[in-house]
Design a protein around this motif. Sequence first.
Motif, PDB file in Angstrom:
ATOM      1  N   GLN A 140      33.427  62.313  14.706  1.00 36.52           N
ATOM      2  CA  GLN A 140      33.074  61.097  15.427  1.00 36.52           C
ATOM      3  C   GLN A 140      33.768  59.904  14.772  1.00 36.52           C
ATOM      4  O   GLN A 140      33.633  59.690  13.573  1.00 36.52           O
ATOM      5  N   VAL A 141      34.554  59.184  15.561  1.00 35.38           N
ATOM      6  CA  VAL A 141      35.278  58.030  15.032  1.00 35.38           C
ATOM      7  C   VAL A 141      35.079  56.845  15.971  1.00 35.38           C
ATOM      8  O   VAL A 141      35.409  56.924  17.158  1.00 35.38           O
ATOM      9  N   VAL A 170      27.439  61.643  23.167  1.00 37.54           N
ATOM     10  CA  VAL A 170      28.456  62.592  23.640  1.00 37.54           C
ATOM     11  C   VAL A 170      28.661  63.694  22.605  1.00 37.54           C
ATOM     12  O   VAL A 170      28.775  64.882  22.950  1.00 37.54           O
ATOM     13  N   ALA A 171      28.668  63.308  21.327  1.00 37.31           N
ATOM     14  CA  ALA A 171      28.882  64.291  20.260  1.00 37.31           C
ATOM     15  C   ALA A 171      27.785  65.346  20.267  1.00 37.31           C
ATOM     16  O   ALA A 171      28.049  66.533  20.048  1.00 37.31           O
ATOM     17  N   ASN A 175      31.676  52.370  21.167  1.00 42.00           N
ATOM     18  CA  ASN A 175      30.228  52.273  21.087  1.00 42.00           C
ATOM     19  C   ASN A 175      29.645  53.471  20.310  1.00 42.00           C
ATOM     20  O   ASN A 175      29.624  54.588  20.811  1.00 42.00           O
ATOM     21  N   ALA A 176      29.192  53.196  19.100  1.00 43.55           N
ATOM     22  CA  ALA A 176      28.748  54.266  18.209  1.00 43.55           C
ATOM     23  C   ALA A 176      27.590  55.072  18.808  1.00 43.55           C
ATOM     24  O   ALA A 176      27.539  56.293  18.637  1.00 43.55           O
ATOM     25  N   SER A 177      26.677  54.419  19.536  1.00 42.70           N
ATOM     26  CA  SER A 177      25.546  55.189  20.062  1.00 42.70           C
ATOM     27  C   SER A 177      25.979  56.100  21.200  1.00 42.70           C
ATOM     28  O   SER A 177      25.471  57.210  21.360  1.00 42.70           O
ATOM     29  N   ARG A 178      26.978  55.640  21.966  1.00 44.10           N
ATOM     30  CA  ARG A 178      27.515  56.529  23.013  1.00 44.10           C
ATOM     31  C   ARG A 178      28.266  57.707  22.388  1.00 44.10           C
ATOM     32  O   ARG A 178      28.170  58.831  22.861  1.00 44.10           O
ATOM     33  N   THR A 188      33.960  57.742  27.458  1.00 48.45           N
ATOM     34  CA  THR A 188      33.197  57.847  28.691  1.00 48.45           C
ATOM     35  C   THR A 188      34.023  58.453  29.821  1.00 48.45           C
ATOM     36  O   THR A 188      35.229  58.592  29.729  1.00 48.45           O
ATOM     37  N   GLY A 189      33.378  58.765  30.914  1.00 53.32           N
ATOM     38  CA  GLY A 189      34.047  59.178  32.141  1.00 53.32           C
ATOM     39  C   GLY A 189      34.926  60.382  31.956  1.00 53.32           C
ATOM     40  O   GLY A 189      34.480  61.425  31.540  1.00 53.32           O
ATOM     41  N   ILE A 190      36.203  60.226  32.300  1.00 53.63           N
ATOM     42  CA  ILE A 190      37.147  61.334  32.258  1.00 53.63           C
ATOM     43  C   ILE A 190      37.232  61.893  30.844  1.00 53.63           C
ATOM     44  O   ILE A 190      37.201  63.089  30.646  1.00 53.63           O
ATOM     45  N   GLY A 191      37.314  60.994  29.865  1.00 53.95           N
ATOM     46  CA  GLY A 191      37.438  61.447  28.478  1.00 53.95           C
ATOM     47  C   GLY A 191      36.270  62.312  28.064  1.00 53.95           C
ATOM     48  O   GLY A 191      36.439  63.338  27.413  1.00 53.95           O
ATOM     49  N   GLU A 192      35.073  61.883  28.480  1.00 55.62           N
ATOM     50  CA  GLU A 192      33.877  62.648  28.119  1.00 55.62           C
ATOM     51  C   GLU A 192      33.916  64.037  28.746  1.00 55.62           C
ATOM     52  O   GLU A 192      33.602  65.025  28.093  1.00 55.62           O
ATOM     53  N   GLY A 193      34.348  64.104  30.013  1.00 54.38           N
ATOM     54  CA  GLY A 193      34.452  65.398  30.682  1.00 54.38           C
ATOM     55  C   GLY A 193      35.433  66.312  29.990  1.00 54.38           C
ATOM     56  O   GLY A 193      35.174  67.502  29.803  1.00 54.38           O
ATOM     57  N   ILE A 194      36.561  65.761  29.606  1.00 57.34           N
ATOM     58  CA  ILE A 194      37.588  66.566  28.936  1.00 57.34           C
ATOM     59  C   ILE A 194      37.085  67.041  27.583  1.00 57.34           C
ATOM     60  O   ILE A 194      37.256  68.198  27.214  1.00 57.34           O
TER      61      ILE A 194
END
Length: 74
Positions: free
Chosen positions: A49-50, A33-34, A26-29, A3-9
Amino acid sequence: MITGIGEGIAKLFALLGARVVVTGRNASRIQSVAQDVQQLSPQRLKPLQVVADLKVDADIERLVKTTIDTYDRI
Ligand SMILES: *[C@@H]1O[C@H](CO)[C@@H](O)[C@H](O)[C@H]1NC(C)=O
């Protein structure tokens, strides 16, 4: 990445055509994102996805191993 910064990167790297690993607890998140990452990728690369908790050493090891098994490197 999560989430957050990681998702942006993760999305930025995807835009640049990188192969991306999406990870988090969280697998659904991870899945949502994937999907975004794959849409952004010029080659429509499906990210690895891990599900992992980065506070757990064994999960980090599994994340690294799965990444190397898939991409031959990090
Ligand atoms: C996982 O993420 C989804 C979507 O953001 C959320 O609705 C759900 O509550 C989360 N589950 C857990 C266990 O945090």
